[in-house]
Design a protein around this motif. Structure first.
Motif, short mmCIF file in Angstrom:
data_model
loop_
_atom_site.label_atom_id
_atom_site.label_comp_id
_atom_site.label_asym_id
_atom_site.label_seq_id
_atom_site.Cartn_x
_atom_site.Cartn_y
_atom_site.Cartn_z
N ALA A 60 0.85 -1.20 0.00
CA ALA A 60 0.00 0.00 0.00
C ALA A 60 0.88 1.24 0.00
O ALA A 60 1.96 1.27 0.61
CB ALA A 60 -0.91 -0.01 1.22
N ALA A 61 0.44 2.28 -0.68
CA ALA A 61 1.18 3.54 -0.74
C ALA A 61 1.23 4.17 0.65
O ALA A 61 0.30 4.04 1.45
CB ALA A 61 0.54 4.49 -1.73
N LEU A 62 2.32 4.86 0.93
CA LEU A 62 2.46 5.60 2.17
C LEU A 62 1.86 6.99 2.02
O LEU A 62 1.79 7.54 0.92
CB LEU A 62 3.94 5.75 2.55
CG LEU A 62 4.68 4.47 2.92
CD1 LEU A 62 6.17 4.77 3.06
CD2 LEU A 62 4.13 3.88 4.21
N THR A 63 1.43 7.55 3.14
CA THR A 63 0.99 8.94 3.13
C THR A 63 2.21 9.85 3.28
O THR A 63 3.28 9.41 3.69
CB THR A 63 0.01 9.21 4.27
OG1 THR A 63 0.64 8.91 5.53
CG2 THR A 63 -1.24 8.36 4.13
N GLY A 64 2.03 11.12 2.98
CA GLY A 64 3.11 12.08 3.11
C GLY A 64 3.98 12.16 1.88
O GLY A 64 3.63 11.66 0.81
N THR A 65 5.13 12.76 2.04
CA THR A 65 6.07 12.96 0.94
C THR A 65 7.47 12.55 1.39
O THR A 65 7.76 12.47 2.58
CB THR A 65 6.11 14.43 0.49
OG1 THR A 65 6.46 15.26 1.62
CG2 THR A 65 4.77 14.87 -0.07
N ALA A 66 8.33 12.30 0.42
CA ALA A 66 9.70 11.90 0.73
C ALA A 66 10.43 13.03 1.45
O ALA A 66 10.21 14.22 1.18
CB ALA A 66 10.44 11.52 -0.54
N LEU A 67 11.31 12.64 2.37
CA LEU A 67 12.08 13.61 3.13
C LEU A 67 12.95 14.47 2.21
O LEU A 67 13.22 15.64 2.50
CB LEU A 67 12.95 12.86 4.14
CG LEU A 67 13.71 13.64 5.19
CD1 LEU A 67 12.75 14.41 6.11
CD2 LEU A 67 14.57 12.69 6.02
N HIS A 156 13.51 7.27 0.60
CA HIS A 156 12.82 6.10 1.14
C HIS A 156 12.11 6.41 2.47
O HIS A 156 11.43 5.55 3.02
CB HIS A 156 13.80 4.95 1.37
CG HIS A 156 14.28 4.32 0.11
ND1 HIS A 156 15.35 3.45 0.06
CD2 HIS A 156 13.83 4.43 -1.18
CE1 HIS A 156 15.53 3.05 -1.19
NE2 HIS A 156 14.63 3.63 -1.95
N VAL A 157 12.29 7.65 2.97
CA VAL A 157 11.70 8.06 4.24
C VAL A 157 10.59 9.07 3.96
O VAL A 157 10.85 10.12 3.37
CB VAL A 157 12.77 8.67 5.17
CG1 VAL A 157 12.15 9.10 6.49
CG2 VAL A 157 13.91 7.69 5.40
N PHE A 158 9.36 8.73 4.39
CA PHE A 158 8.22 9.60 4.12
C PHE A 158 7.77 10.30 5.40
O PHE A 158 7.77 9.70 6.49
CB PHE A 158 7.06 8.79 3.53
CG PHE A 158 7.16 8.61 2.03
CD1 PHE A 158 6.20 9.14 1.18
CD2 PHE A 158 8.25 7.95 1.47
CE1 PHE A 158 6.31 9.01 -0.19
CE2 PHE A 158 8.36 7.80 0.09
CZ PHE A 158 7.39 8.33 -0.73
N VAL A 159 7.40 11.58 5.23
CA VAL A 159 7.00 12.40 6.38
C VAL A 159 5.72 13.15 6.06
O VAL A 159 5.41 13.45 4.90
CB VAL A 159 8.10 13.41 6.76
CG1 VAL A 159 9.35 12.71 7.22
CG2 VAL A 159 8.43 14.35 5.60
#
Length: 245
Positions: A60-67, A156-159
């Motif tokens: 599933a897709a993550l919420t937020g945007t890449a750091l 690879h890190v979403f915030v």
């Protein structure tokens, strides 16, 4: 109907996005097994596994945007980088996975081979390669193994709202050097190293981080060039090597 978007495509792996679903197709079936196992153990947010039928993994897709992105200024706040450092600390404090990572001897052999390739192909001035190889070699010392992500690229890190919503791509997770994760996360973004270490919350020797910056760049350029990512001289990794002193 949701369009099919190609996120990554090369002869080892293809990642497609269809709506809010990511499909990862990997030539190495063990890699998706390793990824699923690592996400189950990780004490940080990860993508939800929808199904896994090797060689395909649906997430599933993550919420937020890449750091951030390597080679581009990060628009994330200092607080988001601090949160990333805290997440990495939680990971490193967790019981490490059974999978062993490469040791100093194996990494030294890889470094030597990649530097020979860079020199043979005249990718960078010889002085830049030699200087960075010497720096990279200082990372190859004994370390206490911890749970490392193994490919903790900044994208690879979403915030969202200065909180970590998820960390992607766990196929390289193993037991390894904590400094390596911190280096890959801050590669090309040295201005945020203080923020990350603030979130990490303990005294960290910065020299191994700088050494892993050099190692990561020296050992990634050939792979990127051979998988169609462009001309080696234009890679952000090449610019990092030029800047390291």
């Amino acid at each position: 109907m949701d369009p099919v978007k190609v996120v990554v495509a090369h002869d080892e792996r293809v990642t497609l996005r269809v709506g809010d679903v990511f499909l990862k197709v990997d030539a190495d079936r063990d890699r998706t097994d390793d990824e699923v196992a690592a996400m189950a153990l990780a004490p940080v947010p990860t993508p939800r596994v929808l199904w896994h039928t090797p060689p395909v993994l649906a997430l599933a897709a993550l919420t937020g945007t890449a750091l951030g992105r390597l080679g581009e200024p990060s628009t994330a706040s200092a607080a988001a980088w601090v949160a990333a450092g805290a997440a990495v600390r939680r990971l490193h404090d967790a019981p490490p996975p059974p999978r062993p990572g490469p040791g100093p001897d194996e990494l030294a052999a890889r470094l030597a081979a990649e530097c020979e390739w860079l020199t043979a192909h005249d990718v960078l001035p010889a002085e830049v390669i030699t200087r960075n190889r010497r720096l990279a070699e200082t990372a190859l010392r004994p370390w206490t193994p911890v749970f490392v992500h193994g490919d903790l690229q900044v994208d690879h890190v979403f915030v969202a709202d200065d909180e970590i919503t998820g960390i992607l791509d766990w196929s390289e997770a193993s037991r390894g050097d904590a400094h390596f994760d911190l280096a890959v996360l801050t590669l090309g973004h040295p201005e945020h190293l203080d923020d990350v270490l603030t979130g990490y919350g303990t005294e960290i020797d910065r020299e191994p981080i700088r050494a892993w910056w050099a190692f990561r760049c020296l050992t990634n350029i050939r792979w990127l060039a051979e998988h169609g990512y462009g001309s080696p001289g234009g890679f952000p990794e090449s610019a990092v090597l030029e800047s390291l002193r």
